[in-house]
Design a protein around this motif. Structure first.
Motif, PDB file in Angstrom:
ATOM      1  N   SER A   7       0.815  -1.228   0.000  1.00  0.00           N
ATOM      2  CA  SER A   7       0.000   0.000   0.000  1.00  0.00           C
ATOM      3  C   SER A   7       0.846   1.274   0.000  1.00  0.00           C
ATOM      4  N   PHE A  81      -4.447   4.029   4.611  1.00  0.00           N
ATOM      5  CA  PHE A  81      -3.980   2.686   4.992  1.00  0.00           C
ATOM      6  C   PHE A  81      -2.620   2.709   5.670  1.00  0.00           C
ATOM      7  N   GLN A  84       0.548  -2.355   4.314  1.00  0.00           N
ATOM      8  CA  GLN A  84      -0.007  -3.709   4.240  1.00  0.00           C
ATOM      9  C   GLN A  84      -0.139  -4.105   2.771  1.00  0.00           C
ATOM     10  N   SER A  99      -8.873  -5.351  -1.742  1.00  0.00           N
ATOM     11  CA  SER A  99      -9.030  -6.003  -0.437  1.00  0.00           C
ATOM     12  C   SER A  99      -7.843  -5.666   0.435  1.00  0.00           C
ATOM     13  N   SER A 100      -8.120  -5.172   1.664  1.00  0.00           N
ATOM     14  CA  SER A 100      -7.055  -4.874   2.629  1.00  0.00           C
ATOM     15  C   SER A 100      -7.218  -5.864   3.789  1.00  0.00           C
ATOM     16  N   ASN A 101      -6.402  -5.669   4.829  1.00  0.00           N
ATOM     17  CA  ASN A 101      -6.527  -6.545   6.009  1.00  0.00           C
ATOM     18  C   ASN A 101      -7.893  -6.413   6.678  1.00  0.00           C
ATOM     19  N   HIS A 102      -8.533  -5.254   6.481  1.00  0.00           N
ATOM     20  CA  HIS A 102      -9.746  -4.986   7.257  1.00  0.00           C
ATOM     21  C   HIS A 102     -11.016  -4.872   6.442  1.00  0.00           C
ATOM     22  N   GLY A 103     -10.891  -4.790   5.121  1.00  0.00           N
ATOM     23  CA  GLY A 103     -12.134  -4.583   4.391  1.00  0.00           C
ATOM     24  C   GLY A 103     -11.977  -4.687   2.894  1.00  0.00           C
ATOM     25  N   LYS A 104     -13.107  -4.391   2.212  1.00  0.00           N
ATOM     26  CA  LYS A 104     -13.136  -4.438   0.750  1.00  0.00           C
ATOM     27  C   LYS A 104     -13.709  -3.134   0.225  1.00  0.00           C
ATOM     28  N   TYR A 105     -13.165  -2.672  -0.882  1.00  0.00           N
ATOM     29  CA  TYR A 105     -13.584  -1.376  -1.456  1.00  0.00           C
ATOM     30  C   TYR A 105     -13.718  -1.583  -2.953  1.00  0.00           C
TER      31      TYR A 105
END
Length: 372
Positions: A7, A81, A84, A99-105
């Protein structure tokens, strides 16, 4: 199409490219970054039609494809962010999912084929120089370039390459800066005028850079390549004025003074000058420099006396304090010399120290008529 990328690494590259994108574009596609994925290489481009910049980013992927992604939305998301890995997946419903460690956008993307193609330079000439030298050359000259739309040739920086030296010149008809390097040369003679916007971008990226920059150019475009980045821009069309003709050759009166002391004095005294003309008066006699300003409308006036080393006849000369301040700010020497011939001829400001071997800076400032 799917790829994984760090990121912070992606953000750093995109922030540099984001400088190309205008706030209001005539073509909506120019509000996007072009992502061109070829296995583990992602080439990201940004353009405003005049300037196109692209960087190659290392990613984890074995796919191929091109899409155009909304630049502002992506940048604003990435800024939030922590470091990550992010996974980008292009879905069938015309969105790209991050997709990140915590969510989707999910962001809507445009067809990459709509993005304007960068110009290919046909049979260009080329020169290579150190990134930091180019950044310094831009820094030393760009502030003196004009902003007049009616005289576009003076709104850029003039690059003059020859087997003897490289010369960079900028002027707005009130002030002129000529920056020359004799320690770097080109194989053949070439001249072109670079617009300000791509130069400002290059200056920011290349300051302190130890990497070489390959400059390729023809009659209409120039291309700068370094590390994994390329910048292509359209040159300003037209003939640059004969700047050598305005630099006075015979200047018998020479003033040498500490730069900081001179700069601070000019700044202070100019506060009391007329707000439209910014006129200050230099009165030089013997080893004394008298700097004064007066705003008759408000009965404001100031005067300072400095000691200097001076060779020549006693003289009085007027300058616009803003131009003088800009020039003194742009030098980083301890001492400067100001050479003059007559009160109605341009003064030449040069640093007396602090330059590399083979580095020359000449600044020219036009006087203003003094009302005695």
């Amino acid at each position: 199409m799917k790829f994984i990328v760090s990121s912070t690494y992606l953000l750093k590259q995109l922030q540099i490219l984001g400088g190309v994108i205008n706030n209001s574009n005539t073509l909506p596609i120019l509000d996007n970054f072009l992502f061109d994925l070829q296995k583990d290489k992602l080439t990201v481009s940004a353009s405003d039609l005049e300037t196109t910049m692209s960087s190659v980013i290392k990613v984890d992927s074995d796919n191929e494809g091109t899409i155009a992604v909304p630049a502002r939305l992506l940048l604003e998301t990435l800024k939030t962010f922590p470091e990550q890995p992010l996974t980008f997946v292009v879905e069938d419903n015309n969105t790209v999912e991050i997709s990140s460690n915590h969510g989707k956008y999910a962001l809507a993307y445009a067809d990459g084929a709509e993005f304007p193609k960068a110009v290919e330079l046909t049979s260009p000439s080329s020169t290579t120089l150190l990134g930091d030298i180019l950044a310094t050359a831009i820094n030393k000259t760009i502030f003196a370039a004009g902003n007049d739309d009616l005289r576009p040739v003076m709104s850029g920086v003039f690059f003059q390459f020859s087997p003897e030296n490289l010369t960079f010149v900028a002027t707005d008809a009130h002030k002129l800066v000529k920056y020359q390097r004799t320690d770097v040369t080109a194989t053949q003679v070439a001249e072109f005028i670079m617009p300000k916007k791509p130069l400002t971008l290059l200056k920011g990226i290349l300051a302190g850079s130890e990497s070489d920059v390959l400059i390729e150019y023809n009659d209409s475009n120039a291309k700068f390549s370094f590390e994994e980045t390329e910048l292509i821009c359209r040159l300003i069309d037209g003939k640059y004025p004969n700047y050598e003709a305005v630099i006075p050759k015979e200047n018998p009166n020479k003033l040498t003074i500490a730069r900081n002391q001179f700069l601070n004095s000019v700044k202070r005294v100019s506060i009391f000058s007329n707000k439209t003309t910014h006129q200050i008066r230099l009165k030089i006699a013997g080893a004394e420099l008298n700097i004064s300003a007066e705003d008759i409308d408000y009965s404001n006036k100031a005067e300072e006396r400095l000691t200097c080393s001076y060779l020549g006849d006693d003289m009085q000369i007027g300058f616009n304090s803003r131009f003088l301040t800009e020039m003194l700010n742009n030098l980083n020497s301890d001492e400067v010399s100001l050479e003059m011939s007559l009160p109605n001829r341009a003064g030449i400001l040069t640093p007396t120290d602090g330059l590399d071997e083979g580095e020359y800076v000449t600044m020219l400032v036009m006087p203003v008529m003094l009302n005695s």
